[in-house]
Enzyme design. Sequence first.
Site, PDB file in Angstrom:
ATOM      1  N   THR A   1      39.351   6.446  91.579  1.00  0.00           N
ATOM      2  CA  THR A   1      40.173   7.579  91.161  1.00  0.00           C
ATOM      3  C   THR A   1      41.605   7.124  90.841  1.00  0.00           C
ATOM      4  OG1 THR A   1      40.771   8.013  93.452  1.00  0.00           O
ATOM      5  CG2 THR A   1      38.854   9.202  92.589  1.00  0.00           C
TER       6      THR A   1
ATOM      7  N   ARG B   1      36.833  13.844  85.361  1.00  0.00           N
ATOM      8  CA  ARG B   1      35.771  13.081  84.682  1.00  0.00           C
ATOM      9  C   ARG B   1      34.447  13.835  84.736  1.00  0.00           C
ATOM     10  NH1 ARG B   1      35.958   7.412  87.771  1.00  0.00           N
ATOM     11  NH2 ARG B   1      36.436   8.781  89.500  1.00  0.00           N
ATOM     12  N   PRO B   2      33.635  13.766  83.635  1.00  0.00           N
ATOM     13  CA  PRO B   2      32.305  14.385  83.707  1.00  0.00           C
ATOM     14  C   PRO B   2      31.467  13.645  84.745  1.00  0.00           C
ATOM     15  CG  PRO B   2      32.680  13.372  81.543  1.00  0.00           C
ATOM     16  CD  PRO B   2      33.911  13.131  82.352  1.00  0.00           C
TER      17      PRO B   2
ATOM     18  N   GLY C   1      23.807  27.410  99.577  1.00  0.00           N
ATOM     19  CA  GLY C   1      24.825  27.965  98.690  1.00  0.00           C
ATOM     20  C   GLY C   1      24.166  28.494  97.422  1.00  0.00           C
TER      21      GLY C   1
ATOM     22  N   GLN D   1      34.180  12.630 100.450  1.00  0.00           N
ATOM     23  CA  GLN D   1      33.225  11.747  99.746  1.00  0.00           C
ATOM     24  C   GLN D   1      31.808  11.904 100.339  1.00  0.00           C
ATOM     25  OE1 GLN D   1      36.394   9.887 100.783  1.00  0.00           O
ATOM     26  NE2 GLN D   1      37.169  10.856  98.964  1.00  0.00           N
TER      27      GLN D   1
ATOM     28  N   GLY E   1      38.424  16.030  96.467  1.00  0.00           N
ATOM     29  CA  GLY E   1      38.845  17.282  95.865  1.00  0.00           C
ATOM     30  C   GLY E   1      37.901  18.351  96.349  1.00  0.00           C
ATOM     31  N   HIS E   2      38.383  19.264  97.137  1.00  0.00           N
ATOM     32  CA  HIS E   2      37.531  20.318  97.676  1.00  0.00           C
ATOM     33  C   HIS E   2      37.904  21.648  97.031  1.00  0.00           C
ATOM     34  CE1 HIS E   2      36.647  17.862 101.573  1.00  0.00           C
ATOM     35  NE2 HIS E   2      36.041  17.399 100.505  1.00  0.00           N
ATOM     36  N   THR E   3      36.918  22.272  96.380  1.00  0.00           N
ATOM     37  CA  THR E   3      37.195  23.543  95.722  1.00  0.00           C
ATOM     38  C   THR E   3      36.650  24.674  96.583  1.00  0.00           C
ATOM     39  OG1 THR E   3      36.912  22.421  93.625  1.00  0.00           O
ATOM     40  CG2 THR E   3      36.880  24.821  93.548  1.00  0.00           C
TER      41      THR E   3
ATOM     42  N   ASP F   1      31.179  15.089  96.242  1.00  0.00           N
ATOM     43  CA  ASP F   1      31.151  16.304  95.413  1.00  0.00           C
ATOM     44  C   ASP F   1      29.957  17.194  95.725  1.00  0.00           C
ATOM     45  OD1 ASP F   1      33.376  15.273  94.023  1.00  0.00           O
ATOM     46  OD2 ASP F   1      32.037  14.072  92.781  1.00  0.00           O
ATOM     47  N   GLU F   2      29.526  17.220  96.974  1.00  0.00           N
ATOM     48  CA  GLU F   2      28.333  18.004  97.338  1.00  0.00           C
ATOM     49  C   GLU F   2      28.651  19.478  97.551  1.00  0.00           C
ATOM     50  OE1 GLU F   2      29.325  15.357  99.127  1.00  0.00           O
ATOM     51  OE2 GLU F   2      27.767  13.819  99.046  1.00  0.00           O
ATOM     52  N   GLY F   3      29.936  19.813  97.527  1.00  0.00           N
ATOM     53  CA  GLY F   3      30.309  21.205  97.815  1.00  0.00           C
ATOM     54  C   GLY F   3      30.702  21.355  99.287  1.00  0.00           C
ATOM     55  N   LYS F   4      31.272  20.278  99.838  1.00  0.00           N
ATOM     56  CA  LYS F   4      31.671  20.320 101.257  1.00  0.00           C
ATOM     57  C   LYS F   4      32.781  21.329 101.495  1.00  0.00           C
ATOM     58  CE  LYS F   4      32.388  15.892 101.295  1.00  0.00           C
ATOM     59  NZ  LYS F   4      31.833  15.551  99.980  1.00  0.00           N
TER      60      LYS F   4
ATOM     61  N   ASP G   1      21.754  27.916  92.847  1.00  0.00           N
ATOM     62  CA  ASP G   1      21.796  28.790  91.661  1.00  0.00           C
ATOM     63  C   ASP G   1      21.850  28.006  90.351  1.00  0.00           C
ATOM     64  OD1 ASP G   1      24.354  28.178  92.950  1.00  0.00           O
ATOM     65  OD2 ASP G   1      25.237  29.076  91.157  1.00  0.00           O
TER      66      ASP G   1
HETATM   67  P1  IMP Z   1      38.323   5.402  95.210  1.00  0.00           P
HETATM   68  O1  IMP Z   1      37.937   6.179  96.418  1.00  0.00           O
HETATM   69  O2  IMP Z   1      39.368   6.071  94.374  1.00  0.00           O
HETATM   70  O3  IMP Z   1      38.652   3.969  95.531  1.00  0.00           O
HETATM   71  O4  IMP Z   1      37.018   5.315  94.260  1.00  0.00           O
HETATM   72  C1  IMP Z   1      35.860   4.566  94.623  1.00  0.00           C
HETATM   73  C2  IMP Z   1      34.599   5.282  94.180  1.00  0.00           C
HETATM   74  O5  IMP Z   1      34.449   6.470  94.935  1.00  0.00           O
HETATM   75  C3  IMP Z   1      34.581   5.715  92.716  1.00  0.00           C
HETATM   76  O6  IMP Z   1      33.255   5.657  92.229  1.00  0.00           O
HETATM   77  C4  IMP Z   1      35.022   7.170  92.780  1.00  0.00           C
HETATM   78  O7  IMP Z   1      34.579   7.914  91.669  1.00  0.00           O
HETATM   79  C5  IMP Z   1      34.340   7.591  94.061  1.00  0.00           C
HETATM   80  N1  IMP Z   1      34.999   8.722  94.729  1.00  0.00           N
HETATM   81  C6  IMP Z   1      36.107   8.710  95.462  1.00  0.00           C
HETATM   82  N2  IMP Z   1      36.395   9.928  95.945  1.00  0.00           N
HETATM   83  C7  IMP Z   1      35.408  10.725  95.527  1.00  0.00           C
HETATM   84  C8  IMP Z   1      35.118  12.123  95.733  1.00  0.00           C
HETATM   85  O8  IMP Z   1      35.819  12.849  96.433  1.00  0.00           O
HETATM   86  N3  IMP Z   1      34.003  12.569  95.126  1.00  0.00           N
HETATM   87  C9  IMP Z   1      33.174  11.786  94.386  1.00  0.00           C
HETATM   88  N4  IMP Z   1      33.402  10.497  94.182  1.00  0.00           N
HETATM   89  C10 IMP Z   1      34.512   9.969  94.745  1.00  0.00           C
END
Ligand code: IMP
Length: 427
Positions: free
Chosen positions: A128, A302-303, A412, A223, A40-42, A13-16, A332
């Site tokens: 997830t 999730r938060p 960014g 990731q 999830g890439h926004t 979730d670094e903003g890739k 920012d």
């Molecule tokens: P999984 O990849 O669904 O098996 O989840 C394993 C771990 O990786 C969990 O802690 C997830 O929250 C984390 N995780 C998986 N994909 C992402 C992502 O794209 N961003 C942040 N955390 C992720």
Amino acid sequence: MATVVLVGVQWGDEGKGKVTDFLAQRADLVVRYQGGNNAGHTVVVNGEEFKLHLIPSGILYPDKLCLIGNGVVIDPAVMINELEGLVRRGIAVDNLRISPRAHLIFPYHCRIDQCEEECRGTGKIGTTCRGIGPAYMDKAARLGIRVADLIEPEEFSTRLAYTLKEKNKLLANVYYRDLFDFKEIEAAYKKYAVALRKYVADVSLIVNQAIEQGKHILFEGAQGTLLDLDHGTYPYVTSSHPIAAAACLGAGVGPKKIDWVTGVAKAYITRVGEGPFPTELTDETGEHLRNRGHEYGTTTGRPRRCGWFDTVVARYAARINGLDYLAITKLDVLSGLENIKLCVAYQHKGEIVKEFPPTLHELSNCKPLYEEFPGWREEISHVRKNGDLPGNARRYLERLAELTGVPIALIGVGPGREEIMVNNPIF
Ligand code: IMP
């Protein structure tokens, strides 16, 4: 010609997505090489938000070839949904190519993922629940079913019959769950095969030919380093390899073909799911970062847990990935804070620890040691040059780069495509 690998420096979730979108402007090919729809890439283009889980963000440019390498696990239902969503919004998807060597996710993978999490109880990983772990387990166990099988109806049915028998035994006898019906899955996946067949192509061959032709290639990681199966905070990790080395394996290119590795990190740090997190802020500053940074999962909602930037983590990521550059996102979000802290080392049993510990036990007992910086009040989303940043923001970034040992190429300053400061365009 240049080949650039983009990796997450932290826990994902670094903003890739945003950085990929920026680099994709100059790339000819954008390649995903690991993970699946756990990502999830926004990307925000002209105020319009796109959330992509499987398809490389390069798809938002009509002239880029977007490839999904063998290292990715594909849930075809999700992929088709994502493709249809893009088409509905006027985005052409003909430039997509999928490796026949990529493995597929099936509904039983998602159910097993949930069952495993339930069984872990308080020791749950916080996955997830998208079936990622179980799909990679099948790949390693040589039980997996690949895109190549999907488009060969007989092969597909034979493999599915065998694998499903094994999975139903597990679901019935270990988890006491309902069984999956062979005919139902077979029928659904035969439809998916029809929809996806036209995209299937030898991704490794295409990428290597493009390298020979001197094209610009961007390998888009999902990731982050600390979620890597080998180098992350095991067992609180994903089941693939989000690090730079995986670009070679997951796209089928030799290591000598990679020119540059860029690490993406937020100006602070977040984590979703369980596991130790030395700089976590559970106070109102953490709340400020979560609210200002919209730190809620793109995939699960999730938060996210929020904390100060950790240079021990960043130095570790620099070592594991061989980072040439950093891209710092969401600077920012720090605007308006009275003081900002950078974690420079940890303290463990009275000792100073400068290298990221290999054991969870040690990491869980590490206390962060901080350098503190005065914050800045100004909004910075309009800033495009280093010299125009508030002095305190500049000093914070300079120290961050110094402690990490990696120069900052991109910064960014807002979610929009144009809200980025470029010290070095990389391509
Ligand atoms: P999984 O990849 O669904 O098996 O989840 C394993 C771990 O990786 C969990 O802690 C997830 O929250 C984390 N995780 C998986 N994909 C992402 C992502 O794209 N961003 C942040 N955390 C992720």
